[in-house]
Design an enzyme around this catalytic site. Structure first.
Site, PDB file in Angstrom:
ATOM      1  N   ARG A 240       0.828  -1.074   0.167  1.00 41.99           N
ATOM      2  CA  ARG A 240      -0.010   0.055  -0.032  1.00 41.99           C
ATOM      3  C   ARG A 240       0.872   1.335  -0.023  1.00 41.99           C
ATOM      4  O   ARG A 240       2.005   1.160   0.477  1.00 41.99           O
ATOM      5  CB  ARG A 240      -0.836  -0.138   1.145  1.00 41.99           C
ATOM      6  N   LYS A 265      -2.333  -1.747   7.904  1.00 43.95           N
ATOM      7  CA  LYS A 265      -3.668  -1.757   7.894  1.00 43.95           C
ATOM      8  C   LYS A 265      -4.220  -2.617   9.008  1.00 43.95           C
ATOM      9  O   LYS A 265      -3.983  -3.726   8.882  1.00 43.95           O
ATOM     10  CB  LYS A 265      -4.517  -1.601   6.497  1.00 43.95           C
ATOM     11  N   HIS A 330      -2.936   2.579  -6.593  1.00 42.79           N
ATOM     12  CA  HIS A 330      -3.127   1.350  -5.674  1.00 42.79           C
ATOM     13  C   HIS A 330      -3.457   0.338  -6.826  1.00 42.79           C
ATOM     14  O   HIS A 330      -3.455  -1.084  -6.334  1.00 42.79           O
ATOM     15  CB  HIS A 330      -4.489   1.625  -5.025  1.00 42.79           C
ATOM     16  N   ARG A 333      -0.679  -2.273  -6.698  1.00 37.38           N
ATOM     17  CA  ARG A 333      -0.898  -3.492  -5.705  1.00 37.38           C
ATOM     18  C   ARG A 333      -1.913  -4.360  -6.160  1.00 37.38           C
ATOM     19  O   ARG A 333      -1.634  -5.757  -6.027  1.00 37.38           O
ATOM     20  CB  ARG A 333      -1.393  -2.925  -4.682  1.00 37.38           C
ATOM     21  N   HIS A 356      -4.334  -9.314   3.541  1.00 28.98           N
ATOM     22  CA  HIS A 356      -5.733  -9.544   3.786  1.00 28.98           C
ATOM     23  C   HIS A 356      -6.337 -10.326   5.010  1.00 28.98           C
ATOM     24  O   HIS A 356      -5.717 -11.489   5.247  1.00 28.98           O
ATOM     25  CB  HIS A 356      -6.442 -10.286   2.640  1.00 28.98           C
ATOM     26  N   TYR A 365      -9.853 -10.955  -7.151  1.00 29.19           N
ATOM     27  CA  TYR A 365      -8.995 -11.067  -8.268  1.00 29.19           C
ATOM     28  C   TYR A 365      -9.118 -12.378  -9.023  1.00 29.19           C
ATOM     29  O   TYR A 365      -8.945 -12.200 -10.129  1.00 29.19           O
ATOM     30  CB  TYR A 365      -7.498 -11.201  -7.393  1.00 29.19           C
TER      31      TYR A 365
END
Length: 385
Positions: A240, A265, A330, A333, A356, A365
């Site tokens: 990120r 995050k 972004h 990524r 994640h 994805y």
């Protein structure tokens, strides 16, 4: 004394519609405020935000940014280059400064206490800003009521009479409900029946992914070694933006070929393996540029590159590479995740790489990976036509 932030307004035309361009250096606070305006949109082609002229109110704009930025509007005074477009009845606008001024001392103190609690719990800086912003607007709107007397019906009315009336986004609505839920749980020790409050349906846009030819053109267009290293790290390690600018030399372990992402995050750490080529690029970059503390440093040694500078580099490179697709920073990524999936990499590895919490997030994805789709034989091809 800190330098005053600058917002430049200028007239333009977009899809045969008169608009007002809003240009400023990337800043989280300014971005949050611009997003609240009815009709505000981002243009990848023009690399700035804009509002349809018929929905733009200069006085409201001034009041919103008073004390936060200098607004340069001299370009708006010039005659319009095209014939004026008949204005549609504008939606009502709200005065942010006036709403916040309605807050009484007791409510302000409670919001400040809640902010301190969020910071002590190490919530992300942007989350803290957003939640406090939403609470100030909500309680400013209900200035005649004390927080103790607020009930579910008040939140439903706020959705209808304020959010919908001013054409604010579904994100704004969800953020308001989330901020109120946490505020009442932690500050007033009272739970609202959030489940009974209607929330907008969540949109599920597919992530935008660089094609490999576009990615090569993008990286080849960067001539500054520091900037190229930054973009290569975001792509190759799936970082990120905040993770890249906070990446310190001590987080790199060349002997183990690993990179540590610290307090990402959700306040989570994770380990990322470095490919042979990535490690080679890092070592070469370090030997030539000798950063002192951060892998990618800003103008001064030992100081990190800012997120706004990184954003400007990305936007200028897209223009230089003549790439007109609506890519964002972004997207780099998103791209490594999709390209790994197309190379046959296990989804669980990609989940760990990206950090994640849930595999459901990573599974998106699979919807943008086109390698398997291209191999499907369409029955139409077998028809004798």
């Amino acid at each position: 004394m800190p330098e005053q932030k600058l917002i430049k307004l200028s007239p333009a035309e977009h899809t045969k519609q008169a608009i007002v361009l809003i240009k400023f250096e990337y800043d989280d606070e300014l971005l949050l405020l611009v997003k609240q305006f009815n009709g505000a949109r981002w243009s990848q082609r023009m690399h700035c935000w804009y509002i349809p002229r018929e929905q733009f109110d200069l006085h409201t704009f001034f009041e919103t940014f008073r004390g936060k930025a200098w607004v340069d509007y001299k370009e708006l005074k010039k005659p319009a280059p095209t014939k004026p477009i008949p204005a549609a009845p504008p939606r009502p606008t709200y005065n942010l400064k006036r709403l916040k001024a309605n807050l009484n001392a007791d409510t302000i103190a409670r919001i400040q206490t809640f902010k301190t609690w969020l910071e002590q719990k190490r919530y992300a800086e942007n989350t803290v800003k957003t939640y406090i912003h939403q609470l100030e607007i909500f309680f400013g709107y209900y200035a005649s009521k004390s927080p103790e007397t607020i009930v579910n019906e008040d939140i439903t009315r706020f959705n209808t009479e304020f959010i919908m009336k001013h054409g604010l986004s579904a994100t704004f609505q969800n953020q308001t409900v989330s901020a109120l839920k946490l505020f009442y749980e932690k500050n007033l020790k009272r739970q609202l029946n959030i489940e009974e409050i209607e929330r907008p349906l969540k949109s599920k846009p597919l992530p935008k992914v660089f094609s490999k030819p576009d990615l090569e053109r993008f990286l080849q267009a960067i001539t500054n070694p520091k900037h190229k290293m930054a973009m290569m790290m975001i792509y190759s390690c799936g970082l990120r933006r905040s993770e890249l600018v906070n990446l310190k030399l001590e987080h790199l372990d060349s002997s183990r070929r690993m990179l540590s992402v610290i307090k990402a995050k959700g306040n989570k750490d994770r380990m990322i393996p470095l490919s042979d080529r990535t490690l080679e690029k890092i070592i070469t970059y370090y030997r030539e540029h000798r950063p002192k503390k951060y892998l990618i440093e800003g103008q001064y040694p030992g100081k990190a590159l800012t997120a706004s500078s990184l954003q400007k580099v990305f936007e200028k490179t897209l223009t230089k590479a003549r790439i007109e697709k609506p890519y964002t920073l972004h997207c780099l990524r998103h791209s490594i995740a999709t390209h790994l999936l197309e190379n046959g990499t296990d989804l669980r590895y990609i989940q760990e790489l990206l950090g994640h919490k849930s595999s459901t997030t990573t599974e998106i994805y699979t919807h943008v990976s086109n390698k398997s789709l291209r191999n499907i034989k369409n029955p139409f091809d077998d028809l004798d036509l």
